[in-house]
Scaffold this motif. Structure first.
Motif, short mmCIF file in Angstrom:
data_model
loop_
_atom_site.label_atom_id
_atom_site.label_comp_id
_atom_site.label_asym_id
_atom_site.label_seq_id
_atom_site.Cartn_x
_atom_site.Cartn_y
_atom_site.Cartn_z
N ASN A 155 35.61 35.64 45.83
CA ASN A 155 36.29 35.16 44.62
C ASN A 155 36.84 33.74 44.76
O ASN A 155 37.41 33.20 43.82
CB ASN A 155 37.44 36.11 44.24
CG ASN A 155 36.95 37.46 43.82
OD1 ASN A 155 35.80 37.62 43.42
ND2 ASN A 155 37.82 38.45 43.90
N GLY A 156 36.71 33.17 45.95
CA GLY A 156 37.19 31.82 46.16
C GLY A 156 38.68 31.71 46.37
O GLY A 156 39.25 30.63 46.27
N GLU A 157 39.33 32.84 46.64
CA GLU A 157 40.77 32.84 46.83
C GLU A 157 41.16 32.28 48.19
O GLU A 157 42.27 31.77 48.37
CB GLU A 157 41.33 34.25 46.68
CG GLU A 157 41.13 34.82 45.29
CD GLU A 157 41.55 36.28 45.22
OE1 GLU A 157 42.65 36.61 45.71
OE2 GLU A 157 40.78 37.08 44.66
N ILE A 158 40.29 32.43 49.16
CA ILE A 158 40.56 31.90 50.50
C ILE A 158 39.37 31.10 50.98
O ILE A 158 38.30 31.21 50.48
CB ILE A 158 40.90 33.01 51.52
CG1 ILE A 158 39.78 34.03 51.62
CG2 ILE A 158 42.20 33.67 51.18
CD1 ILE A 158 39.97 35.04 52.73
N GLN A 191 38.50 48.77 57.88
CA GLN A 191 37.37 48.48 56.99
C GLN A 191 37.85 48.15 55.59
O GLN A 191 37.33 47.26 54.93
CB GLN A 191 36.39 49.65 56.96
CG GLN A 191 35.10 49.32 56.22
CD GLN A 191 34.35 48.15 56.87
OE1 GLN A 191 34.12 48.14 58.07
NE2 GLN A 191 34.01 47.16 56.07
N GLU A 192 38.89 48.85 55.11
CA GLU A 192 39.45 48.57 53.79
C GLU A 192 40.01 47.15 53.73
O GLU A 192 39.79 46.43 52.75
CB GLU A 192 40.55 49.58 53.45
CG GLU A 192 40.03 50.97 53.17
CD GLU A 192 41.15 51.99 53.02
OE1 GLU A 192 42.32 51.59 52.86
OE2 GLU A 192 40.85 53.19 53.05
N LEU A 193 40.73 46.74 54.77
CA LEU A 193 41.26 45.38 54.81
C LEU A 193 40.14 44.34 54.90
O LEU A 193 40.19 43.30 54.24
CB LEU A 193 42.22 45.21 55.99
CG LEU A 193 43.57 45.90 55.85
CD1 LEU A 193 44.34 45.79 57.16
CD2 LEU A 193 44.36 45.30 54.71
N ALA A 194 39.13 44.64 55.70
CA ALA A 194 38.00 43.72 55.83
C ALA A 194 37.30 43.55 54.48
O ALA A 194 36.94 42.44 54.09
CB ALA A 194 37.03 44.22 56.89
N ASP A 195 37.12 44.64 53.76
CA ASP A 195 36.49 44.57 52.44
C ASP A 195 37.34 43.75 51.47
O ASP A 195 36.81 42.96 50.68
CB ASP A 195 36.27 45.98 51.87
CG ASP A 195 35.22 46.76 52.63
OD1 ASP A 195 34.42 46.15 53.39
OD2 ASP A 195 35.19 48.01 52.48
N ARG A 196 38.65 43.95 51.53
CA ARG A 196 39.56 43.21 50.65
C ARG A 196 39.50 41.71 50.93
O ARG A 196 39.42 40.89 50.02
CB ARG A 196 40.97 43.74 50.84
CG ARG A 196 42.00 43.07 50.00
CD ARG A 196 43.33 43.76 50.19
NE ARG A 196 44.41 42.89 49.78
CZ ARG A 196 45.67 43.03 50.13
NH1 ARG A 196 46.02 44.04 50.89
NH2 ARG A 196 46.58 42.20 49.71
N VAL A 197 39.51 41.35 52.20
CA VAL A 197 39.44 39.94 52.58
C VAL A 197 38.09 39.34 52.19
O VAL A 197 38.01 38.22 51.69
CB VAL A 197 39.73 39.76 54.09
CG1 VAL A 197 39.42 38.35 54.54
CG2 VAL A 197 41.17 40.11 54.39
N HIS A 198 37.03 40.11 52.39
CA HIS A 198 35.71 39.63 52.00
C HIS A 198 35.67 39.36 50.49
O HIS A 198 35.13 38.34 50.05
CB HIS A 198 34.62 40.64 52.38
CG HIS A 198 33.27 40.22 51.91
ND1 HIS A 198 32.59 39.18 52.46
CD2 HIS A 198 32.49 40.71 50.91
CE1 HIS A 198 31.44 39.03 51.82
NE2 HIS A 198 31.35 39.95 50.88
N GLN A 199 36.24 40.25 49.70
CA GLN A 199 36.27 40.05 48.26
C GLN A 199 37.08 38.80 47.89
O GLN A 199 36.71 38.07 46.98
CB GLN A 199 36.84 41.28 47.55
CG GLN A 199 36.66 41.27 46.06
CD GLN A 199 35.20 41.19 45.65
OE1 GLN A 199 34.37 41.93 46.15
NE2 GLN A 199 34.88 40.30 44.74
N MET A 200 38.16 38.56 48.60
CA MET A 200 38.94 37.34 48.37
C MET A 200 38.09 36.11 48.65
O MET A 200 38.16 35.12 47.91
CB MET A 200 40.19 37.33 49.25
CG MET A 200 41.23 38.36 48.87
SD MET A 200 42.60 38.43 50.05
CE MET A 200 43.47 36.93 49.64
N GLN A 201 37.29 36.18 49.70
CA GLN A 201 36.40 35.06 50.03
C GLN A 201 35.37 34.85 48.93
O GLN A 201 35.13 33.74 48.49
CB GLN A 201 35.70 35.33 51.38
CG GLN A 201 34.70 34.29 51.79
CD GLN A 201 35.34 32.98 52.16
OE1 GLN A 201 36.47 32.94 52.63
NE2 GLN A 201 34.64 31.89 51.97
#
Length: 64
Positions: free
Chosen positions: A61-64, A49-59
């Motif tokens: 922020n437009g990072e990915i 869940q921590e990784l999923a949250d991190r990836v979602h935040q990257m999305q």
């Protein structure tokens, strides 16, 4: 697998990470994606869940 390939084609960050891992391990890109999928299944719920949250935040922020 098509969605994974689409994500690689669309995101330069994802493409770079996957290509570096493929070169470092002498695996093909689709094999690296599969290794990543297997690693996800090994994670416990909290780290996942921590990784999923991190990836979602990257999305977001437009990072990915």
């Amino acid at each position: 697998m098509r969605r994974a390939r689409t994500a690689i084609g669309v995101s330069p960050i994802i493409k770079e990470i996957v290509q570096k891992k493929a070169l470092a391990t002498r695996l093909r890109v689709k094999e690296i994606i599969y290794v990543g999928m297997l690693a996800i299944y090994k994670l416990d719920e909290n780290p996942w869940q921590e990784l999923a949250d991190r990836v979602h935040q990257m999305q977001v922020n437009g990072e990915i």
